[in-house]
Design a protein around this motif. Structure first.
Motif, PDB file in Angstrom:
ATOM      1  N   ALA A 139      15.790  -6.305  -2.680  1.00  0.00           N
ATOM      2  CA  ALA A 139      17.109  -6.904  -2.443  1.00  0.00           C
ATOM      3  C   ALA A 139      17.398  -7.063  -0.950  1.00  0.00           C
ATOM      4  N   ILE A 140      16.460  -6.632  -0.098  1.00  0.00           N
ATOM      5  CA  ILE A 140      16.662  -6.733   1.353  1.00  0.00           C
ATOM      6  C   ILE A 140      15.858  -7.926   1.856  1.00  0.00           C
ATOM      7  N   ILE A 141      16.556  -9.004   2.194  1.00  0.00           N
ATOM      8  CA  ILE A 141      15.880 -10.264   2.496  1.00  0.00           C
ATOM      9  C   ILE A 141      14.901 -10.103   3.664  1.00  0.00           C
ATOM     10  N   LYS A 142      15.328  -9.388   4.731  1.00  0.00           N
ATOM     11  CA  LYS A 142      14.442  -9.332   5.901  1.00  0.00           C
ATOM     12  C   LYS A 142      13.264  -8.379   5.712  1.00  0.00           C
ATOM     13  N   CYS A 143      13.219  -7.680   4.576  1.00  0.00           N
ATOM     14  CA  CYS A 143      12.078  -6.787   4.303  1.00  0.00           C
ATOM     15  C   CYS A 143      11.169  -7.342   3.212  1.00  0.00           C
ATOM     16  N   GLN A 144      11.283  -8.630   2.901  1.00  0.00           N
ATOM     17  CA  GLN A 144      10.453  -9.184   1.826  1.00  0.00           C
ATOM     18  C   GLN A 144       8.973  -9.022   2.155  1.00  0.00           C
ATOM     19  N   GLY A 145       8.236  -8.546   1.165  1.00  0.00           N
ATOM     20  CA  GLY A 145       6.808  -8.326   1.359  1.00  0.00           C
ATOM     21  C   GLY A 145       6.482  -6.927   1.858  1.00  0.00           C
ATOM     22  N   LEU A 146       7.528  -6.171   2.238  1.00  0.00           N
ATOM     23  CA  LEU A 146       7.295  -4.806   2.722  1.00  0.00           C
ATOM     24  C   LEU A 146       7.196  -3.858   1.532  1.00  0.00           C
ATOM     25  N   LEU A 147       6.216  -2.970   1.573  1.00  0.00           N
ATOM     26  CA  LEU A 147       6.067  -2.011   0.477  1.00  0.00           C
ATOM     27  C   LEU A 147       6.506  -0.630   0.941  1.00  0.00           C
ATOM     28  N   THR A 148       7.297   0.049   0.120  1.00  0.00           N
ATOM     29  CA  THR A 148       7.597   1.459   0.398  1.00  0.00           C
ATOM     30  C   THR A 148       7.202   2.234  -0.848  1.00  0.00           C
TER      31      THR A 148
END
Length: 363
Positions: free
Chosen positions: A129-138
């Motif tokens: 749901a965080i647009i600027k973190c798209q593609g980031l994996l946690t």
């Protein structure tokens, strides 16, 4: 607060060095490197768990050469200069520290609010749901978002001429608009401005105008709260504070009652705006009874999860009427059926204990 970044971070490093020398509890031998949680409560671009770039100063700090630099790198350099073997394991905003303490004590904690001198909030968000973190994996699929909500602004906020004047005369005009309507640094001054305007319009209320009444921030919020919560029949505390703070003697009872009413209106507005902000967060993460669903199912179909918001700061913990008005507004906006699943937990020392917990978990 206003010199150079070296001065500021050398001061922090020296203070830490003194603390470590005094600590002497035997838990660390001098060979062990210490892991540190660093609370830095200013707007920054967080680059990793232990690095972040300062976006701007707030709260009266203005060290120009710091903006755009990594605050942890600055601190680590100061540690080297002072001969300290300390490693910053976690860089946190105080709201994030509050969330960590809240979550440590109660795993249903989903958000944290600080309402003290200033105000801010953070919450747990799904990474997708965080647009600027798209593609980031946690690993958890979630991330904490520090909202910096003190700088929220909307044309729908109930702004008055007093707010506009306060903002224009503040050190940071057109900045922190929401904070200036709800936090402890400003509420007393909103009240002072209203009293000043009344006394300019009618000398019947307070007599000749006192010069103190024109001094910004002379009425601190704890004094405003003391007037607001004065329950003596003839409002003795109100009379004392008006005399001591503004040098207005012998204020008639009728005028004292008006002052209490002004304190009440300003505080109630602040508490209700803070409550609306909390509901905004709950709505965003589907904890307001809507399940995050815009249509299709009625609210009664959705099973509401127990939801805890950690809350810290003297305005909430020490100011009874502010707290009562905030709870009243939460009940009103959410409806009692939903509100009974939402708990506000007072936490203490998110800046200290919260940062230490986060440093421990990353060390």
């Amino acid at each position: 607060m206003t010199s150079t970044s070296e001065d500021l971070f050398d001061f922090i490093a020296s203070s830490l060095k003194e603390f470590i020398a005094k600590e002497g509890d035997g838990s660390n031998t001098s060979q062990d490197r210490r892991e540190l949680g660093f609370t830095f409560s200013f707007p920054m671009k967080q680059m990793s768990v232990s690095s972040g770039i300062l976006i701007k100063w707030t709260k009266g700090f203005s060290i120009v050469d710091m903006v755009g630099r990594d605050v942890v790198a600055c601190l680590q350099e100061a540690f080297v200069r002072k001969g300290l073997d300390v490693h910053v394991a976690a860089l946190v905003n105080d709201t994030v520290g509050t969330l960590a303490v809240g979550h440590y004590h109660d795993p249903d904690t989903v958000a944290a609010i600080v309402i003290g001198t200033g105000t801010n909030a953070c919450y747990l968000e799904r990474i997708d749901a965080i647009i600027k973190c798209q593609g980031l994996l946690t690993t958890s699929g979630r991330m904490v978002v520090n909202m910096e909500w003190g700088n929220f602004w909307s044309s729908h906020l109930p702004r008055t001429p007093y707010d506009i004047e306060l903002d224009a005369e503040s050190p940071n005009p057109n900045d922190q608009g929401f904070e200036k309507m709800i936090s402890g640094m400003y509420l007393g001054d909103v009240v002072r401005r209203v009293i000043l305007r009344m006394s300019l319009e009618s000398d019947m209320l307070f007599g000749p105008i006192s010069t103190k009444l024109s001094t910004p921030f002379v009425l601190r919020t704890p004094l405003m709260a003391a007037m607001h919560e004065d329950d003596s029949p003839d409002l003795i505390e109100v009379a004392r504070i008006l005399n001591d703070t503004f040098e207005i003697p012998d204020v008639p009872l009728k005028a004292r009652k008006i002052v209490v009413k002004v304190c009440d209106v300003v505080t109630r507005r602040a508490a209700r705006l803070a409550a609306a902000g909390i509901v905004g967060i709950l709505k965003k993460i589907g904890r307001d009874g809507s399940g995050g669903i815009t249509g299709g199912r009625s609210r009664s179909d959705i099973k509401m999860k127990r939801t805890v918001v950690a809350i810290e700061g003297g305005l909430y913990s020490s100011y009874t009427l502010f707290r009562e008005y905030l709870h009243e507004a939460l009940n009103e906006i959410l409806g009692e059926d939903i509100a009974k699943h939402v708990t506000l937990n007072v936490t203490e020392d998110g800046s200290g204990i919260g940062a230490a917990l986060l440093a421990a978990s990353y060390s």
